[in-house]
Design a protein around this motif. Sequence first.
Motif, PDB file in Angstrom:
ATOM      1  N   TRP A 385      -4.030  50.323  14.943  1.00  0.00           N
ATOM      2  CA  TRP A 385      -2.825  50.603  14.166  1.00  0.00           C
ATOM      3  C   TRP A 385      -3.172  51.088  12.752  1.00  0.00           C
ATOM      4  O   TRP A 385      -2.625  52.056  12.260  1.00  0.00           O
ATOM      5  N   ARG A 390      -0.571  54.233  13.360  1.00  0.00           N
ATOM      6  CA  ARG A 390       0.569  54.437  12.482  1.00  0.00           C
ATOM      7  C   ARG A 390       0.593  55.819  11.844  1.00  0.00           C
ATOM      8  O   ARG A 390       1.440  56.106  10.999  1.00  0.00           O
ATOM      9  N   TYR A 391      -0.362  56.667  12.208  1.00  0.00           N
ATOM     10  CA  TYR A 391      -0.457  57.987  11.592  1.00  0.00           C
ATOM     11  C   TYR A 391       0.032  59.080  12.531  1.00  0.00           C
ATOM     12  O   TYR A 391      -0.001  58.948  13.752  1.00  0.00           O
ATOM     13  N   THR A 392       0.490  60.159  11.920  1.00  0.00           N
ATOM     14  CA  THR A 392       0.816  61.379  12.646  1.00  0.00           C
ATOM     15  C   THR A 392       0.380  62.556  11.775  1.00  0.00           C
ATOM     16  O   THR A 392      -0.215  62.362  10.719  1.00  0.00           O
ATOM     17  N   GLU A 393       0.653  63.769  12.220  1.00  0.00           N
ATOM     18  CA  GLU A 393       0.295  64.943  11.425  1.00  0.00           C
ATOM     19  C   GLU A 393       1.471  65.376  10.558  1.00  0.00           C
ATOM     20  O   GLU A 393       2.618  65.344  10.993  1.00  0.00           O
ATOM     21  N   LYS A 412      12.334  64.424  12.012  1.00  0.00           N
ATOM     22  CA  LYS A 412      11.027  63.791  12.256  1.00  0.00           C
ATOM     23  C   LYS A 412      10.833  62.492  11.482  1.00  0.00           C
ATOM     24  O   LYS A 412       9.786  61.852  11.606  1.00  0.00           O
ATOM     25  N   GLY A 413      11.805  62.125  10.661  1.00  0.00           N
ATOM     26  CA  GLY A 413      11.741  60.834  10.002  1.00  0.00           C
ATOM     27  C   GLY A 413      10.862  60.761   8.775  1.00  0.00           C
ATOM     28  O   GLY A 413      10.371  59.681   8.435  1.00  0.00           O
ATOM     29  N   PHE A 414      10.632  61.870   8.075  1.00  0.00           N
ATOM     30  CA  PHE A 414       9.816  61.860   6.860  1.00  0.00           C
ATOM     31  C   PHE A 414      10.711  61.779   5.622  1.00  0.00           C
ATOM     32  O   PHE A 414      11.842  62.268   5.623  1.00  0.00           O
ATOM     33  N   ARG A 442      -3.300  63.872   8.121  1.00  0.00           N
ATOM     34  CA  ARG A 442      -2.742  62.616   8.593  1.00  0.00           C
ATOM     35  C   ARG A 442      -1.754  62.051   7.581  1.00  0.00           C
ATOM     36  O   ARG A 442      -1.965  62.121   6.388  1.00  0.00           O
ATOM     37  N   VAL A 444       1.334  58.660   7.388  1.00  0.00           N
ATOM     38  CA  VAL A 444       1.971  57.525   8.038  1.00  0.00           C
ATOM     39  C   VAL A 444       3.317  57.960   8.615  1.00  0.00           C
ATOM     40  O   VAL A 444       4.041  58.758   8.012  1.00  0.00           O
ATOM     41  N   HIS A 445       3.660  57.449   9.779  1.00  0.00           N
ATOM     42  CA  HIS A 445       4.982  57.716  10.358  1.00  0.00           C
ATOM     43  C   HIS A 445       6.062  57.349   9.343  1.00  0.00           C
ATOM     44  O   HIS A 445       6.070  56.238   8.803  1.00  0.00           O
ATOM     45  N   GLY A 446       6.968  58.289   9.077  1.00  0.00           N
ATOM     46  CA  GLY A 446       8.015  58.037   8.111  1.00  0.00           C
ATOM     47  C   GLY A 446       7.553  58.104   6.672  1.00  0.00           C
ATOM     48  O   GLY A 446       8.269  57.681   5.764  1.00  0.00           O
TER      49      GLY A 446
END
Length: 650
Positions: A385, A390-393, A412-414, A442, A444-446
């Motif tokens: 995690w 917990r990471y995305t591009e 996308k929730g940013f 990379r 973090v999500h959000g």
Amino acid sequence: MDTTVADTLIGTTIDGRYRITGRVARGGMATVYTAVDERLERTVALKIIHPSQATNVHFVDRFTDEAKTIARLTHPNVVAVYDQGRHQGLPYLVMEYVQGRTLRDLLNQRRRLNPVEALAILEQMLAAIAAAHRAGLVHRDVKPENVLVAEAPSGGIANLVDSVVKVADFGLARAVEASTTDDSGQLMATVAYVAPELVTDGHADARTDVYSAGIVLFEMLTGRVPYDGEVPVEVAWQHVDNDVPAPSHVVKGLPNVLDDLVARATRRDPGARPTDAGALLAEVQVVRDDLGAANVETALLRQVPARSPVADATALVPAVTSVYPAATDRPTWARLPEQNKGGRAQRRAAPLVEAPVGRFGDRRQIFIVAAIALMVLTIVGSTWWVTLGRYTEAPQFVNMTRTQVEQEARTKGFALVFGDGRYDENVPKDVVLAQDPPATERIVHGGQITLVLSLGPERHQVPDIIGLERAAAKGEIETNKLVFKEGAGEHSDTVPQGVVISTDPKPGQTLKPGETVTVVISKGKAPITVPSVIGQNITAARDQLQGLGLIVVEQYKDSNEPADKVIGQSPGPGTGAEKDDEIKLEVSKGPSQVIVPDLTGQPCPQAKATLEGMGLRVTVNLNVNGKVLQQSPGPNTPVAPQSEVVLNCL
């Protein structure tokens, strides 16, 4: 209220109910006492407004209204308001008495707190302020003096993580909202924690409290406030002019996430901060979770390789509990709902780790293996995690319009933050020029993405500087990134020397940065004052003007005035002129002449009528009824109007 008045209140019973037993503190607006509510037999805090504020009708009314609102604001982290009234004309509040100390007292004693303690206190502060924000209230004066740290359930306040935090003075802060300065001209808000917008325009909203909470966090982590100075107004303007420094620059080794959290809360632009205390609270809890997970993982990784898992599995438990507590170790009031659920799950699993060694070897071995397996899964899951899960591009936002990126970010929730825009000759306005982090990196999500928008081609209007003095005009031109060029000066009878007469290009036209504006500046009134020569003979007028060094230009016109008389001049009398300037004179040609007709042989009455009809005067000699024998002037002679013609008749 001075000390003498305050002391005489001790022992007094107010409103037949509240017996004052001691004085707790005296502030700028009110004094706080401990009192016994003899009706309910409980200790309360009683705050009485100073006499200097009692004459301010607006203050008293607002204070009373806000007290009613706070009384309806039920929250475990807000100092409750029980009652209100007046004593000898002074408004008072009866509030919950909190057994403990202020955050200021704690910081004076310990100087600074460790990150987990600071975040634990901040979470409860923000929970209280968020409740007020939801009710439409803004505190305006968030500072350690208004934060009370009560004794923990276990007794004392040594364990700050378990202590109960309460925020006070909501009503008092809002009561002074309409007046941002006191009689001495100082800001009502404490300058060490004041938000920039409160300094520049007196405006306060929920984001103002977010800024002050960020300063309080900075002080808890570092032991000092970011700015100080001898004069309060100087300290206040440092909040406007400077970004709050990172806490790790003051205390080495603090995690970067704390620097980011302080930076987010204390952005000078209110629009770049979390929208209210609730939004900041969510970010704080994420940071606290990250700190807890990171420390647990570090402790386990340090312990596992050093020992035999089977032999010493139970020895791992002290190492885990000695690091910063994770979210599941928090009191219930400091957890989000999903964290409460996680806490229950964690507590159910805990006996597998802490089970004592039994009398039966097989059972003991099973428990140890299960504990080892659980720890390994925890380590693997936490590592995944923290490092990957917990990471995305980051998406590609460059070259998209603001509307497009806002829609994409919502999908996308940013979270988006718009930095200072930048001019660009080729990219239209409100199109993204740059982003941080860049696309495909990379995130973090959000997480938060900072965007730089194009301001379009940079153009500046020529300012209206006509009527300004040279120095001010030059400053205005250069402020608009244009080049000031002084053209040839001109004399002016109306514009004082050194003042702008005109510009080229004219005011309001747009130019690129670095383009030139030519400015004509008045040289004042010319040195020669033109005299009045109207009514003079042209010869005399010419001699007078040429004697002053002026050039005479004559223009003859028909006029009833005598010939060679000056009937007009330009420029007019009193005008300034320089040597060799031209003065135009209008000169009379004299009256228009009349041709006397041949009247010989005509009846005298008829001849007389003809001449008078031509504007001439007539004299008849001899026989007025005879015929004309002779006339003077003779036939076809030109004469001036109203000239006399003599007729001799027989």
